[in-house]
Motif scaffolding. Structure first.
Motif, PDB file in Angstrom:
ATOM      1  N   PRO A 115       0.834  -1.204   0.000  1.00 49.79           N
ATOM      2  CA  PRO A 115       0.000   0.000   0.000  1.00 49.79           C
ATOM      3  C   PRO A 115       0.872   1.258   0.000  1.00 49.79           C
ATOM      4  CG  PRO A 115      -0.638  -1.497   1.781  1.00 49.79           C
ATOM      5  CD  PRO A 115       0.621  -2.030   1.173  1.00 49.79           C
ATOM      6  N   PRO A 116       0.574   2.233  -0.854  1.00 50.33           N
ATOM      7  CA  PRO A 116       1.393   3.450  -0.931  1.00 50.33           C
ATOM      8  C   PRO A 116       1.497   4.212   0.382  1.00 50.33           C
ATOM      9  CG  PRO A 116      -0.178   3.376  -2.740  1.00 50.33           C
ATOM     10  CD  PRO A 116      -0.495   2.237  -1.832  1.00 50.33           C
ATOM     11  N   ASP A 117       0.440   4.188   1.210  1.00 51.94           N
ATOM     12  CA  ASP A 117       0.494   4.927   2.465  1.00 51.94           C
ATOM     13  C   ASP A 117       1.561   4.383   3.404  1.00 51.94           C
ATOM     14  OD1 ASP A 117      -1.435   2.755   2.519  1.00 51.94           O
ATOM     15  OD2 ASP A 117      -1.853   3.338   4.579  1.00 51.94           O
ATOM     16  N   VAL A 118       1.870   3.095   3.295  1.00 52.45           N
ATOM     17  CA  VAL A 118       2.882   2.485   4.153  1.00 52.45           C
ATOM     18  C   VAL A 118       4.282   2.893   3.717  1.00 52.45           C
ATOM     19  CG1 VAL A 118       3.892   0.291   4.898  1.00 52.45           C
ATOM     20  CG2 VAL A 118       1.415   0.534   4.749  1.00 52.45           C
ATOM     21  N   MET A 119       4.582   2.731   2.441  1.00 52.95           N
ATOM     22  CA  MET A 119       5.932   2.987   1.935  1.00 52.95           C
ATOM     23  C   MET A 119       6.211   4.467   1.709  1.00 52.95           C
ATOM     24  SD  MET A 119       7.695   0.255   1.801  1.00 52.95           S
ATOM     25  CE  MET A 119       9.055   0.695   0.761  1.00 52.95           C
ATOM     26  N   MET A 120       5.219   5.238   1.335  1.00 50.19           N
ATOM     27  CA  MET A 120       5.440   6.639   0.972  1.00 50.19           C
ATOM     28  C   MET A 120       5.180   7.586   2.139  1.00 50.19           C
ATOM     29  SD  MET A 120       6.316   6.287  -2.200  1.00 50.19           S
ATOM     30  CE  MET A 120       6.137   7.861  -2.980  1.00 50.19           C
ATOM     31  N   ASP A 121       4.834   7.048   3.307  1.00 49.46           N
ATOM     32  CA  ASP A 121       4.570   7.868   4.493  1.00 49.46           C
ATOM     33  C   ASP A 121       3.416   8.848   4.251  1.00 49.46           C
ATOM     34  OD1 ASP A 121       5.060   8.306   7.151  1.00 49.46           O
ATOM     35  OD2 ASP A 121       6.617   9.797   6.811  1.00 49.46           O
ATOM     36  N   LEU A 122       2.372   8.359   3.589  1.00 47.23           N
ATOM     37  CA  LEU A 122       1.206   9.173   3.273  1.00 47.23           C
ATOM     38  C   LEU A 122       0.116   8.962   4.319  1.00 47.23           C
ATOM     39  CD1 LEU A 122       0.964   8.376  -0.536  1.00 47.23           C
ATOM     40  CD2 LEU A 122       1.913  10.434   0.508  1.00 47.23           C
ATOM     41  N   PRO A 123      -0.724   9.965   4.533  1.00 49.60           N
ATOM     42  CA  PRO A 123      -1.834   9.774   5.473  1.00 49.60           C
ATOM     43  C   PRO A 123      -2.921   8.905   4.844  1.00 49.60           C
ATOM     44  CG  PRO A 123      -1.990  11.926   4.466  1.00 49.60           C
ATOM     45  CD  PRO A 123      -0.699  11.323   3.994  1.00 49.60           C
ATOM     46  N   ARG A 124      -3.616   8.164   5.686  1.00 50.83           N
ATOM     47  CA  ARG A 124      -4.778   7.386   5.243  1.00 50.83           C
ATOM     48  C   ARG A 124      -5.986   8.000   5.931  1.00 50.83           C
ATOM     49  NH1 ARG A 124      -6.035   1.398   4.090  1.00 50.83           N
ATOM     50  NH2 ARG A 124      -3.851   1.429   3.496  1.00 50.83           N
ATOM     51  N   VAL A 125      -6.937   8.460   5.123  1.00 50.61           N
ATOM     52  CA  VAL A 125      -8.119   9.139   5.647  1.00 50.61           C
ATOM     53  C   VAL A 125      -9.340   8.287   5.307  1.00 50.61           C
ATOM     54  CG1 VAL A 125      -9.494  11.247   5.568  1.00 50.61           C
ATOM     55  CG2 VAL A 125      -7.005  11.384   5.284  1.00 50.61           C
ATOM     56  N   THR A 126     -10.092   7.906   6.344  1.00 47.45           N
ATOM     57  CA  THR A 126     -11.314   7.130   6.160  1.00 47.45           C
ATOM     58  C   THR A 126     -12.471   7.946   6.710  1.00 47.45           C
ATOM     59  OG1 THR A 126     -10.051   5.094   6.500  1.00 47.45           O
ATOM     60  CG2 THR A 126     -12.443   4.928   6.634  1.00 47.45           C
ATOM     61  N   LEU A 143       0.944  16.908   8.531  1.00 47.44           N
ATOM     62  CA  LEU A 143       1.302  15.740   7.737  1.00 47.44           C
ATOM     63  C   LEU A 143       2.783  15.826   7.398  1.00 47.44           C
ATOM     64  CD1 LEU A 143      -1.691  15.837   5.235  1.00 47.44           C
ATOM     65  CD2 LEU A 143      -1.546  14.578   7.394  1.00 47.44           C
ATOM     66  N   LYS A 144       3.327  14.767   6.836  1.00 50.11           N
ATOM     67  CA  LYS A 144       4.737  14.820   6.441  1.00 50.11           C
ATOM     68  C   LYS A 144       4.955  15.952   5.441  1.00 50.11           C
ATOM     69  CE  LYS A 144       8.637  12.273   4.719  1.00 50.11           C
ATOM     70  NZ  LYS A 144       9.140  11.048   4.158  1.00 50.11           N
ATOM     71  N   GLN A 145       4.024  16.118   4.535  1.00 47.61           N
ATOM     72  CA  GLN A 145       4.082  17.212   3.564  1.00 47.61           C
ATOM     73  C   GLN A 145       2.759  17.957   3.604  1.00 47.61           C
ATOM     74  OE1 GLN A 145       5.021  15.488  -0.218  1.00 47.61           O
ATOM     75  NE2 GLN A 145       7.154  15.145   0.339  1.00 47.61           N
ATOM     76  N   GLY A 146       2.714  19.043   4.343  1.00 46.69           N
ATOM     77  CA  GLY A 146       1.515  19.869   4.396  1.00 46.69           C
ATOM     78  C   GLY A 146       0.679  19.624   5.632  1.00 46.69           C
ATOM     79  N   GLN A 147      -0.595  19.971   5.504  1.00 50.42           N
ATOM     80  CA  GLN A 147      -1.536  19.853   6.612  1.00 50.42           C
ATOM     81  C   GLN A 147      -2.873  19.343   6.096  1.00 50.42           C
ATOM     82  OE1 GLN A 147      -1.926  23.645   8.575  1.00 50.42           O
ATOM     83  NE2 GLN A 147       0.279  23.848   8.873  1.00 50.42           N
ATOM     84  N   LEU A 148      -3.670  18.806   7.003  1.00 48.47           N
ATOM     85  CA  LEU A 148      -5.025  18.379   6.698  1.00 48.47           C
ATOM     86  C   LEU A 148      -5.958  19.226   7.548  1.00 48.47           C
ATOM     87  CD1 LEU A 148      -6.521  16.211   5.005  1.00 48.47           C
ATOM     88  CD2 LEU A 148      -6.676  14.887   7.106  1.00 48.47           C
TER      89      LEU A 148
END
Length: 94
Positions: A20-31, A58-63
Motif C-alpha cells: 500500500p502506498p500509504d505504508v511505503m510513501m509515508d502518506l496519510p490514510r483518511v477514512t 502531515l509529512k508534507q503539508g496539513q489536513l
C-alpha cells in the motif's frame, strides 16, 4: 538529491512489492464514514482543535477538517478518530 532518490526508490518498491502506498510513501490514510466520523492514520501531530475545525500536521503539508460539534473520540501518536458533522476536508500544501 538524496531526498529525490529516496522518493523514487520508495515509489518503485511500492509498485514492485505491491505494498500500500500509504505504508511505503509515508502518506496519510483518511477514512470518512458519512458525515459523522473521520479516521486519520499516519499524521504527524494535532496543530489546532475546536468544535468547528481540526488541523493536523502531515509529512508534507496539513489536513484541515471543517464542520461542527467535533469531539475527539481517540487520539494516538499517529492516529485520530474524530466525530461530528464534517462539511469539508482540505489538504493544504506547505
Amino acid at each position: 538529491m538524496a531526498k529525490k532518490w529516496t522518493h523514487r526508490f520508495r515509489k518503485w518498491a511500492t509498485e514492485k512489492m505491491e505494498l500500500p502506498p500509504d505504508v511505503m510513501m509515508d502518506l496519510p490514510r483518511v477514512t470518512i464514514i458519512g458525515q459523522l466520523h473521520i479516521y486519520i492514520e499516519n499524521h504527524k501531530g494535532l496543530l489546532a482543535f475546536s468544535d468547528e475545525e481540526v488541523r493536523l500536521l502531515l509529512k508534507q503539508g496539513q489536513l484541515l477538517i471543517k464542520g461542527n460539534s467535533f469531539v475527539i473520540k481517540t487520539i494516538l501518536p499517529e492516529e485520530i478518530l474524530l466525530e461530528g458533522k464534517i462539511s469539508e476536508v482540505l489538504y493544504l500544501k506547505e
